[in-house]
Structures are given as C-alpha cells and as structure tokens.
Motif scaffolding. Structure first.
Motif, PDB file in Angstrom:
ATOM      1  N   GLU A  26       1.006  -1.340   0.216  1.00 10.21           N
ATOM      2  CA  GLU A  26      -0.008  -0.123  -0.004  1.00 10.21           C
ATOM      3  C   GLU A  26       1.432   0.775   0.200  1.00 10.21           C
ATOM      4  O   GLU A  26       1.017   2.249   1.223  1.00 10.21           O
ATOM      5  CB  GLU A  26      -0.644  -0.007   1.579  1.00 10.21           C
ATOM      6  N   TYR A  27       1.259   1.439  -1.121  1.00  7.06           N
ATOM      7  CA  TYR A  27       2.747   2.440  -1.649  1.00  7.06           C
ATOM      8  C   TYR A  27       2.507   3.537  -0.627  1.00  7.06           C
ATOM      9  O   TYR A  27       2.497   4.198  -0.297  1.00  7.06           O
ATOM     10  CB  TYR A  27       2.675   1.889  -2.919  1.00  7.06           C
ATOM     11  N   ILE A  28       1.014   4.172  -1.574  1.00 10.29           N
ATOM     12  CA  ILE A  28       0.563   5.573  -1.118  1.00 10.29           C
ATOM     13  C   ILE A  28       0.085   5.749  -0.021  1.00 10.29           C
ATOM     14  O   ILE A  28       1.022   7.068   0.675  1.00 10.29           O
ATOM     15  CB  ILE A  28      -0.983   6.164  -2.544  1.00 10.29           C
ATOM     16  N   ILE A  29      -0.362   4.886   0.822  1.00 12.91           N
ATOM     17  CA  ILE A  29      -0.158   5.112   2.607  1.00 12.91           C
ATOM     18  C   ILE A  29       1.274   5.338   3.245  1.00 12.91           C
ATOM     19  O   ILE A  29       1.682   5.901   3.991  1.00 12.91           O
ATOM     20  CB  ILE A  29      -1.323   4.564   2.860  1.00 12.91           C
ATOM     21  N   ALA A  30       1.800   4.434   2.480  1.00  6.92           N
ATOM     22  CA  ALA A  30       2.951   4.231   3.294  1.00  6.92           C
ATOM     23  C   ALA A  30       4.351   5.630   3.165  1.00  6.92           C
ATOM     24  O   ALA A  30       4.753   6.214   3.718  1.00  6.92           O
ATOM     25  CB  ALA A  30       3.728   3.103   2.780  1.00  6.92           C
ATOM     26  N   LEU A  71      15.839   2.364   8.238  1.00  8.57           N
ATOM     27  CA  LEU A  71      16.058   0.561   7.915  1.00  8.57           C
ATOM     28  C   LEU A  71      14.873  -0.470   7.501  1.00  8.57           C
ATOM     29  O   LEU A  71      15.263  -1.036   7.064  1.00  8.57           O
ATOM     30  CB  LEU A  71      17.063   0.055   8.992  1.00  8.57           C
ATOM     31  N   THR A  72      13.571   0.083   8.148  1.00 11.37           N
ATOM     32  CA  THR A  72      12.338  -0.474   8.295  1.00 11.37           C
ATOM     33  C   THR A  72      11.936  -0.614   6.304  1.00 11.37           C
ATOM     34  O   THR A  72      12.193  -1.014   5.590  1.00 11.37           O
ATOM     35  CB  THR A  72      11.817   0.254   9.310  1.00 11.37           C
ATOM     36  N   ALA A  73      11.738   0.837   5.778  1.00 11.44           N
ATOM     37  CA  ALA A  73      12.533   0.754   4.472  1.00 11.44           C
ATOM     38  C   ALA A  73      13.171   0.158   4.263  1.00 11.44           C
ATOM     39  O   ALA A  73      12.610  -0.725   2.735  1.00 11.44           O
ATOM     40  CB  ALA A  73      12.188   2.423   4.200  1.00 11.44           C
ATOM     41  N   LEU A  74      13.921   0.119   3.751  1.00 10.11           N
ATOM     42  CA  LEU A  74      15.848  -1.101   3.619  1.00 10.11           C
ATOM     43  C   LEU A  74      14.607  -2.192   3.361  1.00 10.11           C
ATOM     44  O   LEU A  74      15.591  -3.044   2.149  1.00 10.11           O
ATOM     45  CB  LEU A  74      16.452   0.086   4.143  1.00 10.11           C
ATOM     46  N   MET A 132      11.332   8.005  -3.258  1.00 13.96           N
ATOM     47  CA  MET A 132      11.624   7.853  -4.662  1.00 13.96           C
ATOM     48  C   MET A 132      11.593   6.489  -5.127  1.00 13.96           C
ATOM     49  O   MET A 132      10.477   6.310  -6.653  1.00 13.96           O
ATOM     50  CB  MET A 132      12.625   9.209  -5.589  1.00 13.96           C
ATOM     51  N   THR A 133      11.952   6.148  -4.553  1.00  9.90           N
ATOM     52  CA  THR A 133      11.778   4.364  -4.913  1.00  9.90           C
ATOM     53  C   THR A 133      10.636   3.884  -4.631  1.00  9.90           C
ATOM     54  O   THR A 133      10.091   3.328  -5.685  1.00  9.90           O
ATOM     55  CB  THR A 133      12.853   3.887  -4.166  1.00  9.90           C
ATOM     56  N   ILE A 134       9.738   3.969  -4.107  1.00 10.47           N
ATOM     57  CA  ILE A 134       8.677   3.766  -3.798  1.00 10.47           C
ATOM     58  C   ILE A 134       7.275   3.925  -4.667  1.00 10.47           C
ATOM     59  O   ILE A 134       6.985   3.435  -5.580  1.00 10.47           O
ATOM     60  CB  ILE A 134       8.174   4.537  -2.092  1.00 10.47           C
ATOM     61  N   ILE A 135       7.844   5.185  -4.745  1.00  2.88           N
ATOM     62  CA  ILE A 135       6.893   6.175  -6.585  1.00  2.88           C
ATOM     63  C   ILE A 135       7.159   5.711  -7.270  1.00  2.88           C
ATOM     64  O   ILE A 135       6.082   4.771  -7.782  1.00  2.88           O
ATOM     65  CB  ILE A 135       7.174   7.700  -6.016  1.00  2.88           C
ATOM     66  N   LEU A 136       8.433   5.186  -7.695  1.00  2.00           N
ATOM     67  CA  LEU A 136       9.318   5.055  -9.469  1.00  2.00           C
ATOM     68  C   LEU A 136       8.460   3.636  -9.104  1.00  2.00           C
ATOM     69  O   LEU A 136       8.033   3.395 -10.516  1.00  2.00           O
ATOM     70  CB  LEU A 136      10.512   5.100  -9.717  1.00  2.00           C
ATOM     71  N   TYR A 137       8.737   2.424  -8.002  1.00  2.00           N
ATOM     72  CA  TYR A 137       8.424   1.532  -8.502  1.00  2.00           C
ATOM     73  C   TYR A 137       6.621   0.851  -8.637  1.00  2.00           C
ATOM     74  O   TYR A 137       6.528   0.311  -9.446  1.00  2.00           O
ATOM     75  CB  TYR A 137       9.431   0.549  -7.132  1.00  2.00           C
ATOM     76  N   ILE A 150      16.162   4.325 -10.319  1.00  2.00           N
ATOM     77  CA  ILE A 150      15.912   3.871  -8.854  1.00  2.00           C
ATOM     78  C   ILE A 150      18.197   4.110  -8.517  1.00  2.00           C
ATOM     79  O   ILE A 150      18.024   3.731  -6.957  1.00  2.00           O
ATOM     80  CB  ILE A 150      15.246   2.880  -8.698  1.00  2.00           C
ATOM     81  N   ASN A 151      18.270   2.596  -9.015  1.00  2.00           N
ATOM     82  CA  ASN A 151      19.302   2.546  -8.772  1.00  2.00           C
ATOM     83  C   ASN A 151      20.359   3.950  -8.133  1.00  2.00           C
ATOM     84  O   ASN A 151      21.488   3.711  -7.568  1.00  2.00           O
ATOM     85  CB  ASN A 151      20.267   1.220  -9.901  1.00  2.00           C
TER      86      ASN A 151
END
Length: 179
Positions: A26-30, A71-74, A132-137, A150-151
């Motif tokens: 649920e990327y938008i909420i995240a 770290l949670t995100a990674l 940006m990674t979450i948005i792009l993915y 992303i890289n």
C-alpha cells in the motif's frame, strides 16, 4: 517531556505503521506516513533549537528514530527485491558501527554524539531516495528505465552514507584521542 521529544516518540510509533503499509504494497499510504515522519523530524529539530529545548534524550532518540524508519524501509524494499541486499548490509553495518562508536565515546569522554551537517544531509538524501524508489516502483508509468533511476538514487544515498561514516569516524578519532 517537551514537544520535540513527543514528536520523536511519534516518529518511533509511525515506524511499524509505515512498515505495515509498505510491506503490504500500500505504497501511497506508506509514502504519506514516511513523509509525515520526515516532517516530524524537521519540526522537532526546529522547535528544539528555536526554543532551546535540546535534551540528551533528543540527541540520542531523534537520530535513532530516523534510522529505524530508514532501516525499516530498506529492509522491506530489500525483501521485495526492489533494493539490492548489499545496500541494506552497508547501511546496517554503518549504523552498528555508529552506535558502538557513540557508546564508546560516551563511556570514554562522557560526550553524547549528536547529528552533524553530514549526518543530516545523509538523512535527507536517503529519505528522498526511499520516497523516489517507492514512487517509481509503484508507478503505473514504470518502464525499463525505472530500475536504472532507482539504482542512481540509491547509489547516491549509499555514497552519502559512506561519506557520513567517514566524517563521523574522523570525529570519533579526535574525541577518543583527547583522553
């Protein structure tokens, strides 16, 4: 307990909520939760400095809350195979060394290590890279260049992390050589 410390505690509380939504796709909420947590970070720093509400708790807990969020995100993005495992390992190793170094400095010279400009810069760069990674993915316009972009963001964030680690290492060395 002052307002900056309350904001830091709120940021700690947002970490598992953010992790839940990111893990479940649920990327938008995240992203909204992640950005909200980043805003509390800025607010607690501004309020603490402006009203002279800097505390030892804040010096320790504020960067720890940032690291928990990152770290949670990674960790989740690595589990989802969006970010390569070596990125998580590098960042985790840096944080373990930073915590160990901070404890050593405190025990040796009774000094609480606090964030410097390069630590704050790294937090901003890494937070931007994560968003940006979450948005792009999660984007519907993802294409063959998405992974490359992303890289690039992640590489810049890792480079910033290594630079920050080097700078803190130099500072730790100066402090431990004092006594």
């Amino acid at each position: 307990m002052n307002i900056p410390n309350i904001l830091t505690i709120i940021r700690f509380l947002l970490v598992p909520v953010f992790g839940h939504f990111l893990y479940n796709g649920e990327y938008i909420i995240a992203i909204v939760i992640f950005i909200s947590a980043c805003i509390t970070d800025v607010l607690d720093g501004v309020i603490a400095r402006k009203f002279n509400l800097i505390t030892s708790f804040g010096k320790l807990a504020d960067p720890l809350a940032d690291k928990c969020l990152q770290l949670t995100a990674l960790t989740i993005l690595t589990m989802q195979k969006i970010i390569p495992l070596p990125v998580l390992i590098i960042v985790l190793a840096k944080e373990i060394f930073m915590i160990a170094g901070s404890i050593l400095i405190y025990k040796k010279v009774n000094f609480v290590v606090q964030a410097n400009w390069y630590g704050k810069m790294t937090t901003v760069i890494f937070s931007f890279a994560i968003v940006m990674t979450i948005i792009l993915y999660s984007s519907r316009i993802a294409d063959s260049y998405t992974s490359l972009i992303i890289n690039i963001f992640v590489f810049i964030a890792v480079f910033s992390t290594l630079f920050s680690f080097f700078m803190y290492s130099m500072e730790f060395r100066k402090l431990t050589n004092k006594k």
